[in-house]
Design a protein around this motif. Structure first.
Motif, short mmCIF file in Angstrom:
data_model
loop_
_atom_site.label_atom_id
_atom_site.label_comp_id
_atom_site.label_asym_id
_atom_site.label_seq_id
_atom_site.Cartn_x
_atom_site.Cartn_y
_atom_site.Cartn_z
N ILE A 282 0.83 -1.21 0.00
CA ILE A 282 0.00 0.00 0.00
C ILE A 282 0.87 1.25 0.00
N LEU A 283 1.88 1.28 0.87
CA LEU A 283 2.71 2.47 1.01
C LEU A 283 3.51 2.78 -0.25
N THR A 284 4.02 1.76 -0.93
CA THR A 284 4.85 2.00 -2.11
C THR A 284 4.04 2.28 -3.36
N SER A 285 2.81 1.80 -3.43
CA SER A 285 1.98 2.02 -4.61
C SER A 285 1.27 3.37 -4.60
N MET A 286 0.97 3.86 -3.40
CA MET A 286 0.12 5.04 -3.28
C MET A 286 0.69 6.30 -3.93
N PRO A 287 1.99 6.63 -3.78
CA PRO A 287 2.48 7.85 -4.43
C PRO A 287 2.36 7.83 -5.95
N ILE A 288 2.54 6.65 -6.54
CA ILE A 288 2.41 6.52 -8.00
C ILE A 288 0.95 6.73 -8.39
N VAL A 289 0.04 6.16 -7.61
CA VAL A 289 -1.39 6.33 -7.88
C VAL A 289 -1.78 7.81 -7.77
N ILE A 290 -1.31 8.49 -6.72
CA ILE A 290 -1.63 9.90 -6.53
C ILE A 290 -1.10 10.75 -7.68
N ALA A 291 0.16 10.54 -8.04
CA ALA A 291 0.79 11.34 -9.09
C ALA A 291 0.09 11.16 -10.43
N LEU A 292 -0.18 9.90 -10.81
CA LEU A 292 -0.82 9.64 -12.11
C LEU A 292 -2.27 10.11 -12.13
N SER A 293 -2.97 9.98 -11.01
CA SER A 293 -4.37 10.37 -10.96
C SER A 293 -4.53 11.88 -11.02
N THR A 294 -3.77 12.60 -10.20
CA THR A 294 -3.91 14.06 -10.15
C THR A 294 -3.38 14.73 -11.40
N ALA A 295 -2.42 14.10 -12.07
CA ALA A 295 -1.86 14.67 -13.31
C ALA A 295 -2.42 13.96 -14.55
N SER A 296 -3.57 13.34 -14.42
CA SER A 296 -4.12 12.55 -15.53
C SER A 296 -4.34 13.39 -16.79
N TYR A 297 -4.70 14.68 -16.61
CA TYR A 297 -4.90 15.57 -17.77
C TYR A 297 -3.59 15.70 -18.56
N SER A 298 -2.50 15.93 -17.85
CA SER A 298 -1.20 16.08 -18.50
C SER A 298 -0.68 14.75 -19.03
#
Length: 491
Positions: A282-298
């Motif tokens: 959970i801890l190692t996957s979450m930052p990648i999920v956050i980054a890709l989700s919030t920057a999905s437009y870019s």
């Protein structure tokens, strides 16, 4: 995401070997390994012949690209060595050596890329046609498989010498010969639940491809329904496949460790490993999920020709955190000798996916279908965790969930704000450059701030570090000073 049959046998083999070593039965390990190598040799020859002979038919009638026949045949020899390499990887994983597998995979990819690019470059200069260029690129897989198998053979010979030096007198019960038929039956029995469990993501993607248009056509019309389907299958599913990559590697490495602890009935170590596995996943996957989700437009603008479907990409990527927990909990159940539990749970989750898609799409359209995907993975995870807790009591983060949720919310806001700020530069710079810079900025900031928040909010504590893998421990250790200084102030 397809299912690699040889990789599934690799997982089953690593479990069987780790269990035998935990019981101090090296003779059984040797026999199981020999049986698996025989299986890999036969399957490698059969797969190579089948692919080579069937290449023209597949290229013309299935792929609808007759020119691809030569490229398919060029990669066929790689299948001779691939099963044996996978078996050797499973053997070393079962013995707790992940380094050998990791190095062989790195060498395989390096040789594959160098050969593919090099041959294509040389053949292009010599004036070969496109079909020969494609064949040259495909041949990179053959050189990659040779390199990978060479690395594994090196480690195998090295391990064999070490075993001879450290060999001891074999007890009577170790000399009992296991029939090859029993070994193959055990592998087969383990592989069936693994195959069916591994089909979860494939089944979800297939369901979406089959029902999205049917569910949406009455709401938005055929043209828009087809567009939504295209955004989901050709864009969102591809981006959403990035966060689980680490979980796949982690889940494979977990099997022998947990299996050995379970076989030895070492409850303290078992509980610690199960807790650690879920927490790290959970801890190692979450930052990648956050980054890709919030920057999905870019991300969408960078990878594809239009910006349409960015919300679909972002939402499906966000749902992958439950895919990660599903995959890890599935592997834990396999390690505990309960693969049938995860198989049943996956079936229940798939049923929930279908029902949820029909219900939620009526209110939320394509987003309801995506939420149903997240619901599917979440249900499987909860059922898996319930089954695991009946075998070994454990907790993931306990009271630390509050700090973790605060971290997610704050970093999501930061990532989304940076994405909004970054895309304002489109009036100054070319679109692709803006999207690239924005993706890099969001990714770097989120990943950099993530461990700081985890430490400050005591989601990760000093006592946790001793159990973390070395690379993760090195990353987090410098930030622990923030927590230590904070505790000193409190005193």
């Amino acid at each position: 995401m397809g299912v690699d049959g040889t990789n599934l046998v690799q997982q089953a083999l690593s479990k069987m070997i780790s269990e035998r070593y935990a019981l101090n039965k090296p003779q059984e390990v040797s026999r199981i390994f020999r049986a698996a190598l025989i299986f890999s040799a036969i399957s490698g020859v059969l797969m190579t012949l089948l692919l080579y002979l069937a290449a023209p038919f597949y290229a013309e009638y299935i792929a609808k690209v007759p020119e691809a026949s030569l490229a398919i045949r060029a990669i066929a020899p790689a299948l001779l060595l691939f099963p044996a390499t996978a078996i050797m990887r499973g053997y070393f994983q079962g013995r707790g050596n992940i380094t050998a597998s990791a190095i062989s995979q790195i060498i395989e990819q390096i040789l594959r890329v160098i050969t593919a690019v090099g041959l294509a470059f040389v053949m292009l200069g010599m004036g070969y046609s496109d079909k020969w260029l494609a064949a040259g690129a495909s041949f990179g897989g053959v050189l990659g498989s040779i390199g990978a198998s060479g690395v594994m053979l090196y480690y195998l010979l090295k391990r064999h010498k070490e075993d001879q030096v450290n060999s001891s007198v074999v007890s009577a019960h170790e000399e009992t010969i296991i029939p090859y038929t029993q070994i193959y039956l055990d592998i087969f029995k383990l592989s069936i639940p693994i195959v069916l469990t591994s089909l979860a993501v494939t089944a979800v993607n297939f369901i979406d491809g089959s029902i999205v248009k049917i569910l949406l056509i009455g709401q938005i019309g055929e043209v828009l329904a087809e567009q939504m389907l295209a955004y989901l299958t050709s864009r969102a599913q591809m981006v959403a496949g990035i966060p689980p990559i680490l979980a796949i590697a982690l889940s494979t490495s977990l099997i022998p460790v947990i299996s050995a602890a379970f076989t030895r009935k070492d409850e303290d170590h078992l509980r610690n490993q199960v807790t650690l596995a879920m927490r790290i996943a959970i801890l190692t996957s979450m930052p990648i999920v956050i980054a890709l989700s919030t920057a999905s437009y870019s991300v969408n603008g960078l990878l594809f020709k239009s910006l349409d479907g960015s919300d679909i990409v972002g939402l499906l990527t966000l749902m992958t955190i439950f895919q990660v927990t599903m995959m890890i909990s599935n592997s834990i159940l396999l390690s505990l000798g309960k693969p049938n539990y995860s198989m049943v749970n996956v079936a229940i989750g798939i049923a929930a996916k279908v029902a949820g898609s029909y219900i939620l799409s009526c209110f939320l359209g394509i987003y309801g279908i995506i939420f149903a995907t997240g619901l599917c993975f979440f249900i499987i995870t909860i059922l898996n965790l319930y089954a695991i807790k009946k075998i070994v009591p454990f907790f993931i983060m306990g009271k630390r969930w509050i700090g973790f949720l605060i971290t997610i919310i704050v970093l999501s806001g930061i990532g989304y704000g940076l994405n909004l700020a970054g895309i304002q530069m489109v009036s100054i710079l070319p679109d692709r450059i803006v999207f690239f810079l924005t993706c890099c900025t969001v990714g770097i900031v989120v990943v950099a701030l993530y461990p700081i928040f985890l430490v400050l909010l005591r989601v990760i504590r000093q006592d946790d570090l001793k159990d973390f893998p070395t690379p993760l421990r090195k990353i987090i250790s410098p930030f622990m000073r923030l927590q230590l200084s904070k505790s000193v102030e409190r005193k």
